[in-house]
Write a protein that holds these residues in place. Structure first.
Motif, mmCIF file in Angstrom:
data_model
loop_
_atom_site.group_PDB
_atom_site.id
_atom_site.type_symbol
_atom_site.label_atom_id
_atom_site.label_comp_id
_atom_site.label_asym_id
_atom_site.label_seq_id
_atom_site.Cartn_x
_atom_site.Cartn_y
_atom_site.Cartn_z
ATOM 1 N N GLN A 52 0.812 -1.212 0.000
ATOM 2 C CA GLN A 52 0.000 0.000 0.000
ATOM 3 C C GLN A 52 0.848 1.267 0.000
ATOM 4 N N THR A 53 1.914 1.295 0.779
ATOM 5 C CA THR A 53 2.738 2.506 0.833
ATOM 6 C C THR A 53 4.222 2.152 0.753
ATOM 7 N N THR A 54 5.016 3.172 0.598
ATOM 8 C CA THR A 54 6.471 3.045 0.577
ATOM 9 C C THR A 54 6.973 2.361 1.841
ATOM 10 N N PHE A 55 6.334 2.643 2.952
ATOM 11 C CA PHE A 55 6.772 2.107 4.236
ATOM 12 C C PHE A 55 6.541 0.601 4.362
ATOM 13 N N SER A 58 9.715 -4.226 1.190
ATOM 14 C CA SER A 58 10.769 -5.059 1.766
ATOM 15 C C SER A 58 12.136 -4.538 1.310
ATOM 16 N N LEU A 59 13.174 -4.968 1.988
ATOM 17 C CA LEU A 59 14.531 -4.595 1.595
ATOM 18 C C LEU A 59 14.823 -5.085 0.179
ATOM 19 N N ASN A 60 14.345 -6.266 -0.156
ATOM 20 C CA ASN A 60 14.528 -6.814 -1.499
ATOM 21 C C ASN A 60 13.844 -5.929 -2.551
ATOM 22 N N GLU A 61 12.661 -5.427 -2.241
ATOM 23 C CA GLU A 61 11.953 -4.528 -3.168
ATOM 24 C C GLU A 61 12.702 -3.202 -3.320
ATOM 25 N N TRP A 62 13.238 -2.672 -2.220
ATOM 26 C CA TRP A 62 14.026 -1.441 -2.302
ATOM 27 C C TRP A 62 15.222 -1.633 -3.220
ATOM 28 N N THR A 63 15.871 -2.786 -3.113
ATOM 29 C CA THR A 63 17.019 -3.085 -3.967
ATOM 30 C C THR A 63 16.581 -3.158 -5.430
ATOM 31 N N PRO A 82 16.776 14.533 -20.982
ATOM 32 C CA PRO A 82 16.263 15.523 -20.027
ATOM 33 C C PRO A 82 17.393 16.303 -19.379
ATOM 34 N N ASP A 83 17.038 17.457 -18.833
ATOM 35 C CA ASP A 83 18.001 18.316 -18.154
ATOM 36 C C ASP A 83 18.040 18.051 -16.645
ATOM 37 N N GLY A 84 17.110 17.269 -16.165
ATOM 38 C CA GLY A 84 17.031 16.927 -14.744
ATOM 39 C C GLY A 84 15.888 15.959 -14.519
ATOM 40 N N TYR A 85 15.641 15.648 -13.262
ATOM 41 C CA TYR A 85 14.565 14.721 -12.901
ATOM 42 C C TYR A 85 13.875 15.197 -11.636
ATOM 43 N N THR A 86 12.596 14.925 -11.527
ATOM 44 C CA THR A 86 11.872 15.014 -10.271
ATOM 45 C C THR A 86 11.467 13.585 -9.940
ATOM 46 N N LEU A 87 11.830 13.143 -8.748
ATOM 47 C CA LEU A 87 11.542 11.793 -8.289
ATOM 48 C C LEU A 87 10.715 11.889 -7.023
ATOM 49 N N GLY A 88 9.733 11.010 -6.871
ATOM 50 C CA GLY A 88 8.977 11.117 -5.635
ATOM 51 C C GLY A 88 7.959 10.036 -5.365
ATOM 52 N N TRP A 89 7.673 9.925 -4.078
ATOM 53 C CA TRP A 89 6.651 9.028 -3.549
ATOM 54 C C TRP A 89 5.545 9.881 -2.930
ATOM 55 N N ASN A 90 4.304 9.511 -3.133
ATOM 56 C CA ASN A 90 3.190 10.085 -2.392
ATOM 57 C C ASN A 90 2.675 8.983 -1.479
ATOM 58 N N VAL A 91 2.398 9.322 -0.230
ATOM 59 C CA VAL A 91 1.911 8.336 0.731
ATOM 60 C C VAL A 91 0.646 8.878 1.380
ATOM 61 N N GLY A 92 -0.479 8.246 1.114
ATOM 62 C CA GLY A 92 -1.753 8.657 1.682
ATOM 63 C C GLY A 92 -2.473 9.669 0.811
ATOM 64 N N LEU A 93 -3.774 9.752 1.017
ATOM 65 C CA LEU A 93 -4.606 10.655 0.211
ATOM 66 C C LEU A 93 -4.185 12.119 0.348
ATOM 67 N N VAL A 94 -3.787 12.559 1.540
ATOM 68 C CA VAL A 94 -3.414 13.948 1.738
ATOM 69 C C VAL A 94 -2.172 14.307 0.924
ATOM 70 N N SER A 95 -1.395 13.302 0.549
ATOM 71 C CA SER A 95 -0.207 13.524 -0.275
ATOM 72 C C SER A 95 -0.498 13.265 -1.754
ATOM 73 N N ASN A 96 -1.759 13.003 -2.083
ATOM 74 C CA ASN A 96 -2.219 12.763 -3.450
ATOM 75 C C ASN A 96 -1.882 11.357 -3.961
ATOM 76 N N THR A 98 -3.427 8.532 -5.067
ATOM 77 C CA THR A 98 -4.781 8.168 -5.476
ATOM 78 C C THR A 98 -4.929 6.677 -5.765
ATOM 79 N N ILE A 99 -3.828 5.972 -5.980
ATOM 80 C CA ILE A 99 -3.850 4.520 -6.148
ATOM 81 C C ILE A 99 -3.148 3.939 -4.929
ATOM 82 N N PRO A 100 -3.859 3.150 -4.111
ATOM 83 C CA PRO A 100 -3.259 2.652 -2.872
ATOM 84 C C PRO A 100 -2.315 1.458 -3.100
ATOM 85 N N HIS A 101 -1.356 1.665 -3.989
ATOM 86 C CA HIS A 101 -0.278 0.704 -4.254
ATOM 87 C C HIS A 101 0.965 1.572 -4.394
#
Length: 133
Positions: A52-55, A58-63, A82-96, A98-101
């Protein structure tokens, strides 16, 4: 492997506009046709098992995410320059989230885009984002 029947990231092949570009044992890099006009080259890295969230990863998935991210970056650098990247995780509805995976956004950025130079911190630091207490 746990999968949720209606989750678009558990079953990426069920959306004809969503494509598995790369994968390894633990995760996929997905791109969606509907996002490519504005966010050229963007996509998400998602674990194959439903987390459901980043938290919940598993360690294997992080790898696996780490390894896939470098493969994705090499490919996007070669294809889109590209000239750069934006990388990110959203966790929970308040962080947008919208897909709980859990899904890791990989967004190539370009100097000629209207919001060049404005990343995550820019949007969060806006005065109108101040909490009212």
């Amino acid at each position: 492997m746990e999968k949720i029947s209606k989750c678009p990231f558990c079953h990426p092949q069920q959306d004809s506009h969503q494509h598995i570009v790369f994968e390894n044992d633990t995760c996929y890099f997905l791109q969606h046709d509907g996002h490519q006009d504005v966010l050229e080259g963007s996509g998400v890295i998602v674990p194959k098992e439903h987390r459901q969230t980043t938290f919940d990863l598993s360690l294997n998935e992080w790898t696996g995410i780490y390894e896939l991210l470098h493969q994705v970056k090499s490919n996007l650098d070669e294809r889109f320059h590209p000239d750069g990247y934006t990388l990110g995780w959203n966790v929970g509805l308040v962080s947008n989230q919208t897909i709980p995976h859990a899904h890791f956004h990989v967004v190539p950025r370009y100097t000629d885009e209207p919001y060049a130079g404005k990343g995550l911190r820019y949007w969060l630091k806006q005065e109108d984002n101040r909490r009212i207490r």
